[in-house]
Design a protein around this motif. Structure first.
Motif, PDB file in Angstrom:
ATOM      1  N   ARG A  72       0.831  -1.206   0.000  1.00  0.00           N
ATOM      2  CA  ARG A  72       0.000   0.000   0.000  1.00  0.00           C
ATOM      3  C   ARG A  72       0.866   1.257   0.000  1.00  0.00           C
ATOM      4  N   ALA A  73       1.920   1.250   0.814  1.00  0.00           N
ATOM      5  CA  ALA A  73       2.797   2.420   0.909  1.00  0.00           C
ATOM      6  C   ALA A  73       3.541   2.680  -0.394  1.00  0.00           C
ATOM      7  N   ALA A  74       3.790   1.616  -1.159  1.00  0.00           N
ATOM      8  CA  ALA A  74       4.538   1.763  -2.415  1.00  0.00           C
ATOM      9  C   ALA A  74       3.656   2.235  -3.573  1.00  0.00           C
ATOM     10  N   CYS A  75       2.356   2.258  -3.384  1.00  0.00           N
ATOM     11  CA  CYS A  75       1.455   2.685  -4.468  1.00  0.00           C
ATOM     12  C   CYS A  75       1.613   4.179  -4.729  1.00  0.00           C
ATOM     13  N   PRO A  76       1.446   4.582  -5.975  1.00  0.00           N
ATOM     14  CA  PRO A  76       1.640   6.001  -6.317  1.00  0.00           C
ATOM     15  C   PRO A  76       0.549   6.892  -5.735  1.00  0.00           C
ATOM     16  N   HIS A  77       0.917   8.124  -5.498  1.00  0.00           N
ATOM     17  CA  HIS A  77      -0.042   9.156  -5.071  1.00  0.00           C
ATOM     18  C   HIS A  77       0.088  10.295  -6.081  1.00  0.00           C
ATOM     19  N   THR A  78      -0.622  10.140  -7.178  1.00  0.00           N
ATOM     20  CA  THR A  78      -0.479  11.076  -8.293  1.00  0.00           C
ATOM     21  C   THR A  78      -1.444  12.243  -8.227  1.00  0.00           C
ATOM     22  N   GLY A  79      -2.421  12.153  -7.331  1.00  0.00           N
ATOM     23  CA  GLY A  79      -3.448  13.187  -7.300  1.00  0.00           C
ATOM     24  C   GLY A  79      -4.577  12.902  -8.273  1.00  0.00           C
ATOM     25  N   ARG A  80      -4.469  11.791  -9.013  1.00  0.00           N
ATOM     26  CA  ARG A  80      -5.550  11.357  -9.911  1.00  0.00           C
ATOM     27  C   ARG A  80      -6.237  10.182  -9.227  1.00  0.00           C
ATOM     28  N   PRO A  81      -7.382  10.408  -8.598  1.00  0.00           N
ATOM     29  CA  PRO A  81      -7.974   9.388  -7.729  1.00  0.00           C
ATOM     30  C   PRO A  81      -8.282   8.056  -8.413  1.00  0.00           C
ATOM     31  N   LEU A  90      -5.156  -3.155  -7.592  1.00  0.00           N
ATOM     32  CA  LEU A  90      -4.398  -4.199  -8.296  1.00  0.00           C
ATOM     33  C   LEU A  90      -3.223  -4.691  -7.452  1.00  0.00           C
ATOM     34  N   ALA A  91      -2.569  -3.785  -6.729  1.00  0.00           N
ATOM     35  CA  ALA A  91      -1.427  -4.178  -5.891  1.00  0.00           C
ATOM     36  C   ALA A  91      -1.876  -5.048  -4.719  1.00  0.00           C
ATOM     37  N   VAL A  92      -2.932  -4.649  -4.034  1.00  0.00           N
ATOM     38  CA  VAL A  92      -3.419  -5.425  -2.885  1.00  0.00           C
ATOM     39  C   VAL A  92      -3.973  -6.771  -3.352  1.00  0.00           C
ATOM     40  N   ALA A  93      -4.716  -6.771  -4.456  1.00  0.00           N
ATOM     41  CA  ALA A  93      -5.245  -8.033  -4.991  1.00  0.00           C
ATOM     42  C   ALA A  93      -4.107  -8.972  -5.379  1.00  0.00           C
ATOM     43  N   ALA A 190     -17.804   8.015 -14.855  1.00  0.00           N
ATOM     44  CA  ALA A 190     -18.846   8.909 -15.345  1.00  0.00           C
ATOM     45  C   ALA A 190     -19.043   8.797 -16.847  1.00  0.00           C
ATOM     46  N   GLY A 191     -18.047   8.322 -17.565  1.00  0.00           N
ATOM     47  CA  GLY A 191     -18.159   8.204 -19.010  1.00  0.00           C
ATOM     48  C   GLY A 191     -16.783   8.178 -19.640  1.00  0.00           C
ATOM     49  N   PRO A 192     -16.727   8.203 -20.973  1.00  0.00           N
ATOM     50  CA  PRO A 192     -15.452   8.121 -21.673  1.00  0.00           C
ATOM     51  C   PRO A 192     -14.472   9.211 -21.282  1.00  0.00           C
ATOM     52  N   GLY A 193     -14.967  10.347 -20.876  1.00  0.00           N
ATOM     53  CA  GLY A 193     -14.079  11.454 -20.514  1.00  0.00           C
ATOM     54  C   GLY A 193     -13.654  11.444 -19.057  1.00  0.00           C
ATOM     55  N   ALA A 194     -13.873  10.332 -18.349  1.00  0.00           N
ATOM     56  CA  ALA A 194     -13.604  10.292 -16.907  1.00  0.00           C
ATOM     57  C   ALA A 194     -12.140  10.073 -16.572  1.00  0.00           C
ATOM     58  N   GLY A 195     -11.295   9.944 -17.558  1.00  0.00           N
ATOM     59  CA  GLY A 195      -9.866   9.799 -17.311  1.00  0.00           C
ATOM     60  C   GLY A 195      -9.404   8.381 -17.091  1.00  0.00           C
ATOM     61  N   LEU A 196     -10.035   7.411 -17.767  1.00  0.00           N
ATOM     62  CA  LEU A 196      -9.641   6.017 -17.622  1.00  0.00           C
ATOM     63  C   LEU A 196      -8.464   5.650 -18.488  1.00  0.00           C
ATOM     64  N   ALA A 197      -8.100   6.502 -19.434  1.00  0.00           N
ATOM     65  CA  ALA A 197      -7.054   6.140 -20.402  1.00  0.00           C
ATOM     66  C   ALA A 197      -5.735   5.791 -19.728  1.00  0.00           C
ATOM     67  N   ASP A 198      -5.376   6.503 -18.654  1.00  0.00           N
ATOM     68  CA  ASP A 198      -4.079   6.250 -18.015  1.00  0.00           C
ATOM     69  C   ASP A 198      -4.204   5.407 -16.748  1.00  0.00           C
ATOM     70  N   VAL A 199      -5.384   4.819 -16.538  1.00  0.00           N
ATOM     71  CA  VAL A 199      -5.587   4.004 -15.355  1.00  0.00           C
ATOM     72  C   VAL A 199      -4.988   2.628 -15.577  1.00  0.00           C
ATOM     73  N   PRO A 200      -4.190   2.113 -14.621  1.00  0.00           N
ATOM     74  CA  PRO A 200      -3.567   0.792 -14.802  1.00  0.00           C
ATOM     75  C   PRO A 200      -4.596  -0.318 -14.913  1.00  0.00           C
TER      76      PRO A 200
END
Length: 200
Positions: A72-81, A90-93, A190-200
């Motif tokens: 958990r501590a090693a996960c990024p904190h990018t400000g993009r929730p 994904l890391a915890v799973a 919320a939809g295609p514009g919700a910022g999923l493109a860079d989500v792991p």
């Protein structure tokens, strides 16, 4: 020094054997004799390191929770929730799938045999990320943050159960979990514009 190294190896073997047994059979279904047999270590050696089954369970939980906390501590904190939530899930799973100590700790805590603040910390972090995503408009307004948090918990708990049923095979998280997670996240977004493109 050799005596100390041998004692450390014995303790490590006992904790790992106990984790395997607690993971498969739960606290009540695990005997100290079974742990000794699994580890190939005498009952006398076990009781030298752990005065009771409860003490052994606490040691397993400490190690398993430690692994989860480090991940958990090693996960990024990018400000993009959404990105940070996805990386955390994904890391915890992955850890619950690949680490018998982490799975065993989760089971011991869930069944109430060991006290730990891990569930509250994990749930709180997920809830915080979900709420930030919801407030920013990245998540659909049709799903409340509490409901989304519960969905995340169920998905991740399912990974541990699946690994337990399949024998806890070592390796990365099941290849289909990232796809399952992506499907769930797509349903929450919320939809295609919700910022999923860079989500792991």
């Amino acid at each position: 020094m050799k005596k100390q190294e041998r004692a450390t190896r014995t303790r490590t073997s006992l904790v790992l054997a106990a984790a395997r047994n607690f993971d498969r059979h739960g606290y009540d279904g695990t005997s100290l004799a079974a742990v000794c047999g699994d580890a190939g270590i005498s009952m006398g050696a076990l009781t030298f390191h752990f005065r009771s089954k409860a003490a052994l369970a606490a040691a397993v939980a400490d190690e398993g929770v430690g692994e989860l906390q480090r991940i958990r501590a090693a996960c990024p904190h990018t400000g993009r929730p959404l990105h940070d939530l996805s990386a955390l899930v994904l890391a915890v799973a992955g850890t619950l799938h690949s680490s018998v100590r982490a799975r065993s700790a989760a089971r011991l805590i869930t069944e109430g045999h060991v006290a730990s603040d891990w569930p509250a910390v994990w749930r709180g972090e997920v809830r915080g990320l979900v709420e930030r995503a919801w407030k920013s408009g990245a998540l659909t307004k049709e799903v409340r943050p509490g409901t989304a948090t519960q969905l995340v918990q169920h998905l991740v708990e399912g990974v541990a159960i699946d690994a337990r049923v399949t024998g806890g095979q070592r390796g990365p998280a099941p290849s289909d979990f990232p796809e399952v997670w992506r499907a769930a996240l797509t349903g929450l977004a919320a939809g295609p514009g919700a910022g999923l493109a860079d989500v792991p």
